[in-house]
Design a protein around this motif. Structure first.
Motif, short mmCIF file in Angstrom:
data_model
loop_
_atom_site.label_atom_id
_atom_site.label_comp_id
_atom_site.label_asym_id
_atom_site.label_seq_id
_atom_site.Cartn_x
_atom_site.Cartn_y
_atom_site.Cartn_z
N TYR A 13 0.85 -1.19 0.00
CA TYR A 13 0.00 0.00 0.00
C TYR A 13 0.88 1.24 0.00
CZ TYR A 13 -3.66 -3.21 1.74
OH TYR A 13 -4.55 -4.24 1.90
N GLY A 14 1.25 1.71 -1.18
CA GLY A 14 2.00 2.96 -1.29
C GLY A 14 1.12 3.97 -1.99
N THR A 15 1.69 4.70 -2.93
CA THR A 15 0.92 5.62 -3.77
C THR A 15 -0.24 4.85 -4.40
OG1 THR A 15 3.01 6.67 -4.27
CG2 THR A 15 1.14 7.21 -5.69
N GLY A 16 0.09 3.72 -5.00
CA GLY A 16 -0.92 2.78 -5.52
C GLY A 16 -0.82 1.51 -4.71
N ALA A 65 -4.05 4.55 -4.24
CA ALA A 65 -4.35 3.96 -2.93
C ALA A 65 -3.98 5.01 -1.87
CB ALA A 65 -3.59 2.66 -2.75
N GLY A 66 -2.74 4.98 -1.35
CA GLY A 66 -2.30 6.01 -0.40
C GLY A 66 -2.44 7.42 -0.98
N ALA A 67 -2.41 7.52 -2.30
CA ALA A 67 -2.53 8.84 -2.94
C ALA A 67 -3.88 9.50 -2.66
CB ALA A 67 -2.30 8.71 -4.44
N VAL A 103 -5.25 9.58 0.17
CA VAL A 103 -5.04 10.24 1.47
C VAL A 103 -4.27 11.55 1.28
CG1 VAL A 103 -4.04 9.95 3.78
CG2 VAL A 103 -5.10 8.00 2.64
N GLN A 104 -3.31 11.53 0.36
CA GLN A 104 -2.61 12.78 0.02
C GLN A 104 -3.59 13.80 -0.55
OE1 GLN A 104 0.25 10.42 -2.36
NE2 GLN A 104 1.80 11.79 -1.51
N TRP A 105 -4.54 13.29 -1.33
CA TRP A 105 -5.55 14.18 -1.93
C TRP A 105 -6.45 14.79 -0.85
CZ3 TRP A 105 -10.97 13.03 -2.45
CH2 TRP A 105 -11.68 13.89 -3.29
N GLY A 142 4.15 -1.32 2.99
CA GLY A 142 3.99 0.00 2.36
C GLY A 142 3.51 1.04 3.35
N GLY A 143 3.68 2.32 2.98
CA GLY A 143 3.46 3.45 3.88
C GLY A 143 2.09 3.48 4.55
N ALA A 144 1.03 3.13 3.82
CA ALA A 144 -0.33 3.25 4.38
C ALA A 144 -0.67 2.13 5.35
CB ALA A 144 -1.36 3.31 3.25
N GLY A 149 0.67 1.68 8.06
CA GLY A 149 0.76 2.23 9.41
C GLY A 149 -0.63 2.54 9.97
N ASN A 150 -1.64 2.49 9.12
CA ASN A 150 -3.01 2.86 9.51
C ASN A 150 -3.78 1.61 9.96
OD1 ASN A 150 -5.81 3.57 9.37
ND2 ASN A 150 -5.24 5.35 8.15
N ASP A 151 -3.95 1.45 11.26
CA ASP A 151 -4.62 0.26 11.79
C ASP A 151 -6.10 0.19 11.42
OD1 ASP A 151 -2.17 -0.16 12.95
OD2 ASP A 151 -2.94 -0.56 14.96
P1 ADP Z 1 5.58 5.00 -2.36
O1 ADP Z 1 6.66 3.97 -2.18
O2 ADP Z 1 4.57 4.70 -3.42
O3 ADP Z 1 6.09 6.41 -2.42
P2 ADP Z 1 5.04 4.63 0.52
O4 ADP Z 1 5.09 3.16 0.77
O5 ADP Z 1 6.15 5.49 1.00
O6 ADP Z 1 4.69 4.93 -1.00
O7 ADP Z 1 3.66 5.16 1.16
C1 ADP Z 1 3.27 6.50 1.04
C2 ADP Z 1 1.76 6.58 0.87
O8 ADP Z 1 1.13 6.10 2.06
C3 ADP Z 1 1.27 7.99 0.65
O9 ADP Z 1 0.38 7.99 -0.45
C4 ADP Z 1 0.53 8.35 1.94
O10 ADP Z 1 -0.61 9.15 1.69
C5 ADP Z 1 0.13 7.01 2.49
N1 ADP Z 1 0.12 7.01 3.97
C6 ADP Z 1 1.15 7.22 4.80
N2 ADP Z 1 0.75 7.14 6.09
C7 ADP Z 1 -0.58 6.87 6.08
C8 ADP Z 1 -1.58 6.65 7.10
N3 ADP Z 1 -1.28 6.69 8.39
N4 ADP Z 1 -2.84 6.39 6.68
C9 ADP Z 1 -3.14 6.31 5.38
N5 ADP Z 1 -2.25 6.50 4.39
C10 ADP Z 1 -0.99 6.78 4.72
#
Ligand code: ADP
Length: 497
Positions: free
Chosen positions: A263-266, A308-310, A312-314, A409-411, A413-415
């Motif tokens: 779960y990163g950007t996508g 996906a995580g993007a 949340v950035q939006w 992946g970054g997202a 972290g969100n339980d």
């Molecule tokens: P990439 O490798 O694609 O750059 P990362 O694995 O570093 O991505 O994850 C970053 C993504 O995770 C971002 O899109 C961010 O919005 C999302 N993200 C980071 N922390 C959280 C969180 N606590 N809850 C939801 N999304 C999150």
């Protein structure tokens, strides 16, 4: 006795180097970003020299941080942004053009022509891929057609093509090795994933001379060693895989039916299908997972979700509903449910399993009582629903039932997100202790080849769960929520003209 494996993780926006010890723990890490080049709308390039320089510097930095020399490193493993294409001169090692990045759309027209000819069926049959500008093949063709003199020079054997793994391997060995591993080869659209060789049909249709191609090798074996001038001594080079395949390996998905989702950007979900290349009838990609030494090639099904995580950035940057990604979690929890709201984040169309470039984002189900928390919650939920879409396609294609889903992946972290994911899949979701799974995966590949680790069993035992999210939602609730999502997706489809 060397005590570490060095993983080089060459990503789309940064180059990283991570040092792992025998327990598979991170000892040190270094990271450097490099420029993204956008010469025209839809074009994305990297300067290969910037890739090389940043990668070399972070590798040196990580050794310096720990006061280590080449002799302390048992082996190097490489993992890389996939599909990105470089062509260089064999005589000098100089690239003839910038690297064309996987996101680059300049060859979409050529892909449309291939589809119009009906050649997309051949492409799927031989390479396991959908016909899309995403992959390397049409990018190589573009370079040979557009860089003056390139085709003639390629035919004379003066040029070399490679994805980033090949290019780094060439540079690390001072030009002694021109190789790519099976997982990277399977993303070129030039490789026959069933016969395990370059496809003459593909090469002929795209007019690419054989002389330009790297030799295809396993993902884990001793390929050679680094030029001693680089790190003050030679280090064995022993692992190589594309980033998503490496993450699957780092998540210890060694048995058919095991899957990981990043779960990163996508989102990128890969499911191990063992020695069988399962042809997708549900718009997934069939891809090579890895090959360990002389053992049989392992395959995977892959589903890619663009946003996906993007999303949340939006929420943070465009809607300004939250000030940090982490704030999405307490806010989502503050609402008992999404109140019937669905966010479909089809900002750049929809990827797997819909592949609708004309879909656009939408929010449906709004009422007078819908508030900030509902929208934020619905946005997080959309990540989980999209993952279920891909998983349904994988179940249908493979006939395999998923026991658990391993995530990174970054997202992750969100339980809240992971609990909702488990609920909506009806499958436990496992978050591992080491979430740097991409680098860990290639470290494992390199460590297996050199005897640093003795077997898949040994490293599978190292894989440890930090937390498991068990499904708690009643099945009828899960079904009705997911049915609502499917209706919402229908509203988003085929919107742009
Ligand atoms: P990439 O490798 O694609 O750059 P990362 O694995 O570093 O991505 O994850 C970053 C993504 O995770 C971002 O899109 C961010 O919005 C999302 N993200 C980071 N922390 C959280 C969180 N606590 N809850 C939801 N999304 C999150």
């Amino acid at each position: 006795m060397p005590n570490y494996i060095l993983a080089l993780d060459q990503g789309t926006t940064s180059s990283r180097a991570i040092l792992f010890d025998r327990a598979g723990r991170i000892t040190a890490a270094a990271q450097q970003e490099f420029p993204q080049l956008y010469p025209q709308p839809g074009w994305v390039e990297h300067d290969p020299e910037a890739i090389w320089q940043t990668q070399l510097e972070v590798a040196r930095a990580v050794l310096a941080k720990q006061n280590l020399t080449a002799a302390d490193i048992a082996a190097i493993g490489i993992t890389n942004q996939r599909e990105t294409t470089v062509v260089w001169e064999r005589a000098t090692g100089r690239p003839i053009f910038n690297a064309i990045v996987w996101q680059d759309r300049r060859t979409a027209g050529l892909c449309d022509r291939l589809k119009a000819e009906g050649f997309d069926k051949t492409i799927r049959e031989k390479t396991g891929l959908v016909t899309d500008a995403y992959f390397s093949g049409t990018k190589v063709a573009w370079l040979l057609d557009n860089v003056p003199g390139a085709r003639e020079r390629a035919e004379r054997g003066e040029l070399a093509f490679g994805t980033i793994d090949s290019f780094l391997m060439w540079r690390l060995t001072g030009g002694r090795l021109h190789i790519t591993d099976v997982s990277n080869a399977s993303r070129t659209m030039l490789y026959d994933i069933h016969k395990n060789w370059w496809s003459t049909t593909m090469l002929k249709r795209l007019n690419i001379p054989q002389a330009i191609l790297p030799q295809v090798v396993p993902s884990s074996m001793i390929y050679g060693e680094t030029d001693p001038a680089l790190f003050g001594g030679a280090i064995p080079l022993a692992g190589m895989a594309g980033d998503q395949q490496a993450a699957t390996f780092g998540q210890a998905c060694y048995m058919p039916g095991l899957a990981k989702n990043t779960y990163g950007t996508g989102c990128f979900m890969l499911m191990n299908t063992g020695g069988e290349a399962v042809e997708s009838k549900n718009n997934l990609l069939t891809t090579i997972g890895w090959k360990l030494g002389e053992s049989a090639t392992q395959y995977a099904l892959e589903g890619s979700v663009f946003i996906a995580g993007a999303v949340v950035q939006w929420l943070r940057d465009e809607l300004k509903l939250i000030t940090s990604a982490a704030e999405s979690e307490p806010l989502a929890r503050s609402a008992a449910d999404a109140g019937g709201v669905y966010v479909v984040p089809a900002f750049v169309g929809l990827g797997a399993p819909y592949w609708d470039s004309y879909a656009r984002g939408t929010i449906v189900g709004l009422t007078r009582g819908s508030g900030r928390a509902h929208i934020v919650r619905a946005a997080l939920e959309s990540i989980a629903y999209q993952t279920r879409d891909v998983l349904e396609a994988m179940r249908a294609d493979s006939g395999l039932t998923l026991q658990t889903l391993r995530v990174d992946g970054g997202a992750t972290g969100n339980d809240f997100l992971l609990q909702f994911q488990a609920d909506i899949l009806g499958v436990p979701v496992q978050r591992p202790a080491v979430t740097e799974t991409t680098a860990l995966g290639t470290a494992y590949l390199a460590g297996l080849a050199t005897g640093f680790w003795s077997s898949l069993d040994e490293i599978a035992r190292q894989w440890a769960i930090e937390k498991t999210f068990e499904p708690q939602m009643p099945a009828d609730r899960r079904d009705s929520l997911y049915a609502g999502w499917k209706r919402a997706v229908e509203r988003a489809k085929a919107w742009a003209e």
